[in-house]
Scaffold this active site. Structure first.
Site, PDB file in Angstrom:
ATOM      1  N   LYS A 109       0.862  -1.181   0.000  1.00  0.00           N
ATOM      2  CA  LYS A 109       0.000   0.000   0.000  1.00  0.00           C
ATOM      3  C   LYS A 109       0.889   1.219   0.000  1.00  0.00           C
ATOM      4  O   LYS A 109       2.004   1.181   0.511  1.00  0.00           O
ATOM      5  CB  LYS A 109      -0.871   0.005   1.263  1.00  0.00           C
ATOM      6  CG  LYS A 109      -2.095   0.882   1.157  1.00  0.00           C
ATOM      7  CD  LYS A 109      -3.112   0.261   0.226  1.00  0.00           C
ATOM      8  CE  LYS A 109      -4.496   0.738   0.447  1.00  0.00           C
ATOM      9  NZ  LYS A 109      -5.483  -0.237  -0.031  1.00  0.00           N
TER      10      LYS A 109
HETATM   11  N1  GLU Z   1      -7.089  -0.057  -3.384  1.00  0.00           N
HETATM   12  C1  GLU Z   1      -7.848  -1.241  -3.627  1.00  0.00           C
HETATM   13  C2  GLU Z   1      -7.913  -2.113  -2.378  1.00  0.00           C
HETATM   14  O1  GLU Z   1      -7.764  -1.640  -1.284  1.00  0.00           O
HETATM   15  C3  GLU Z   1      -7.394  -1.981  -4.858  1.00  0.00           C
HETATM   16  C4  GLU Z   1      -5.972  -2.455  -4.868  1.00  0.00           C
HETATM   17  C5  GLU Z   1      -5.525  -2.994  -6.210  1.00  0.00           C
HETATM   18  O2  GLU Z   1      -6.335  -3.060  -7.125  1.00  0.00           O
HETATM   19  O3  GLU Z   1      -4.345  -3.343  -6.310  1.00  0.00           O
HETATM   20  O4  GLU Z   1      -8.204  -3.278  -2.445  1.00  0.00           O
END
Ligand code: GLU
Length: 420
Positions: A109
């Site tokens: 993240k």
């Molecule tokens: N931000 C989204 C999540 O928290 C998607 C992450 C992604 O598609 O890599 O799942």
């Protein structure tokens, strides 16, 4: 590092959940340590020129929790509250989400502490490009693949792709997912998370023997996830009683026209004073009777203060980490609410991100019908895995989901050895 991370309430929450599940799984101490703590924490200074000619330094982070099962995968968030502890917690949850869905990824993240709502398009572009430059040594399609999250969107992903590709000298679409369709994004990616939340809510309603056409829902958050959750539920025939966003909350016992609310929010910068509904206190809204309550905003919105007052049948966690461990204990004791835990409920986004990455390597585009069909098959499978584990072991759905995921990661670590 560990003490510093634990001082952040969101990381402490992710760690507490992990410890409980590790106890349940009786994980050996050395595996437990290696699964719990992030592999890499990257923090960078991101100086940019603002529109008024002054220079401002923003701070960005990227946490790569582990790379045991493949590249790390997860969103990039722009929000004033972003800090390293929050990003590390979200990276840990991304791990479990990818493992639960059987995607060949670890969790990651990223985030930049900024207020994107008060920044111009030019400032956001400079911020994104400079951040990409700063983390360039740590990302690649085989190492770390970012995607949109709160405060970022497909345009952000297009800028990252372009900045990265200008370094390599050729277009590398697989460096991020959630790209615009015109830049090798995937059909179905924009609505994927909300679609998954609505789809699993309908599965849960079915499991509880509740007829979909006579049901009601309340949605907290009206960003990409909240909007598509409300829109899809509404398309299934569910009546949307209440919706909130940062500007306030609206309520209509006859059902909210979600498309009209979206148009209004785009024109007015928020849903407050929408003429097709009444105003309601956003906190009170969460405690009204309904079949599905879908928190699709920030972490820690279902807490010890409101958990005992919820009147929903299903809690569909569109957000990451919306329910605190104290709230979980209240919900478990009480036993009336069917929880679809975040790492399962909102996994539609990363699942279609995976499809996008695969399509990018294949240089091939799948149709929306194919994408949504494959998404629903994978989500249904994961839902059944979690509910049957929970029933078999008499544990909560959250414990079941995390146990399946953590065991998958722990097993992969044992197979590979000490390096990953
Ligand atoms: N931000 C989204 C999540 O928290 C998607 C992450 C992604 O598609 O890599 O799942």
């Amino acid at each position: 590092m560990q003490k510093e991370l634990l001082s952040h309430p969101v990381f402490a929450m992710a760690a507490e959940q992990f410890d409980q599940v590790a106890d349940f799984l009786q994980l050996a101490e050395n595996v437990r340590e290696r699964c719990k703590w992030p592999k890499r924490l990257i923090s960078v200074a991101v100086p940019i020129t603002l529109d008024d000619g002054t220079t401002r330094v923003f701070y960005g982070h990227r946490v790569q929790h582990h790379l045991t099962r493949g590249p790390v995968k997860g969103g990039l968030r722009y929000h004033p509250s972003v800090d390293l502890g929050e990003v590390a917690a979200l990276a840990m949850w991304m791990n479990w989400k990818c493992a639960l869905m059987d995607l060949p990824y670890g969790g990651g993240k990223g985030g930049i502490a900024c207020d994107p709502r008060s920044m111009s398009r030019g400032e956001l572009e400079r911020l994104t490009r400079r951040f990409t430059m700063e983390i360039m040594p740590f990302i690649s399609p085989e190492i770390d693949v970012m995607a949109p999250d709160m405060g970022t969107n497909e345009q952000t992903m297009a800028w990252i792709t372009d900045t990265y590709s200008s370094r390599t000298g050729y277009l590398v679409p697989s460096i991020v997912t959630g790209k615009p369709l015109g830049m090798q994004g995937s059909a179905g990616r924009t609505q994927a998370t909300g679609h998954g939340v609505a789809f699993l809510s309908s599965n849960a309603l079915h499991k509880l023997g509740i007829n979909l056409s006579s049901t009601t829902a309340i949605v907290q958050g009206f960003g990409n996830v909240g909007y598509h959750t409300a829109r899809t539920l509404s398309a299934y025939g569910v009546k949307i009683l209440g919706i909130s966003d940062v500007s306030g909350a609206v309520w209509n016992p006859r059902g909210i026209d979600v498309a009209a609310l979206r148009d209004y929010a785009t024109a007015h910068g928020g849903i407050k004073d929408f003429p097709g509904a009444d105003a309601i206190d956003p906190e009170e809204m969460l405690c009204q009777p309904c079949d599905v309550l879908a928190p699709c905003a920030m972490e820690r919105t279902i807490t010890a203060a409101n958990a005992g007052r919820l009147q929903c049948r299903i809690l569909a966690e569109g957000a990451n980490g919306p329910t605190t461990p104290e709230a979980d204990r209240i919900l478990e004791q009480w036993g009336d609410v069917f929880v679809i835990p975040d790492i399962l409920c909102n996994a539609g986004g990363v699942t279609v991100s995976y499809f996008e990455w695969v399509q990018n390597f294949q240089r091939f585009q799948w149709t929306e019908h194919e994408v949504i069909g494959k998404l629903e098959t994978m989500m249904q499978r994961a839902f059944e895995k979690v509910t049957s584990f929970a029933e078999r072991h008499q544990v909560s759905q959250r414990t079941a989901a995390q146990a399946i995921a953590i065991k998958t990661v722990a097993d992969a670590k044992s197979l590979r050895g000490l390096f990953p």
